[in-house]
Design a protein around this motif. Sequence first.
Motif, mmCIF file in Angstrom:
data_model
loop_
_atom_site.group_PDB
_atom_site.id
_atom_site.type_symbol
_atom_site.label_atom_id
_atom_site.label_comp_id
_atom_site.label_asym_id
_atom_site.label_seq_id
_atom_site.Cartn_x
_atom_site.Cartn_y
_atom_site.Cartn_z
ATOM 1 N N LEU A 1 21.479 -64.447 -83.780
ATOM 2 C CA LEU A 1 20.058 -64.753 -83.907
ATOM 3 C C LEU A 1 19.281 -64.092 -82.783
ATOM 4 N N THR A 2 18.012 -63.761 -83.067
ATOM 5 C CA THR A 2 17.130 -63.261 -82.020
ATOM 6 C C THR A 2 16.655 -64.432 -81.163
ATOM 7 N N ARG A 3 15.978 -64.133 -80.078
ATOM 8 C CA ARG A 3 15.436 -65.197 -79.220
ATOM 9 C C ARG A 3 14.415 -66.049 -79.952
ATOM 10 N N GLN A 4 13.798 -65.466 -80.981
ATOM 11 C CA GLN A 4 12.799 -66.202 -81.766
ATOM 12 C C GLN A 4 13.456 -67.060 -82.843
ATOM 13 N N GLY A 5 14.776 -66.955 -83.006
ATOM 14 C CA GLY A 5 15.479 -67.783 -83.983
ATOM 15 C C GLY A 5 15.626 -67.146 -85.351
ATOM 16 N N SER A 6 15.167 -65.905 -85.509
ATOM 17 C CA SER A 6 15.341 -65.229 -86.791
ATOM 18 C C SER A 6 16.684 -64.504 -86.797
#
Length: 220
Positions: free
Chosen positions: A93-98
């Motif tokens: 996951l990215t830091r943004q949660g995507s």
Amino acid sequence: MRRTRKAGNAVIGTVSAVALCSGAWLLSSGSASHPPPQPSAAQAARTPDTGRTGRATAPSTGEHGTAPLPPSPPDRVRIPAIGVDTPLMGLGLTRQGSLDVPPPERKNLAGWYEAGTTPGERGTAIVAGHVDNKEGPAVFYELGALRKGRTIEVERRDGSVAVFTVHANEVYDAADFPDEKVYGAASRPELRVITCGGKYSKQTGYQGNVVVFAHLTAVR
């Protein structure tokens, strides 16, 4: 960064269309009038039936499916109908949660969400890849043309091949991406294959995502 498997798909936020592809090739080549194919309304999931209780029942796929497989990481995915035959890398996951995506320069590489369900296991497995990059069409450029009834083959590390049958192919605007429908738990082995799609803007690229829905129907 690798993550412990079985974190569950519920932690995934909305997939970023910009992360999957900004549409740089369409912009630089002047090909914006010839975008990748998009699924037609006929390829959407059937509307759930409503029984006497008023509760919606699951849509019929016309397939009974097959028994779930034990966990095993996938190494390769093939979609014969659209000429896809590509290795798979693990995604987090990215830091943004995507959901993260393969490196954009590796246009013929797809990935799978390795903290979730492995393809063939009971539940919802996730595969994602680019539709294009600045050099041209990428691994899932033709994904929007995939029709119901076509198959997706996933080679697993245990030597088995999980064969999935497509029961829907849909496109969503990023603002209306249905997280639960795409990433939610399933009572049988299911697969989602995701790439960019929808409307295209020269300023921001693709405005949504194409999502193929499939379920396990054979094992080799």
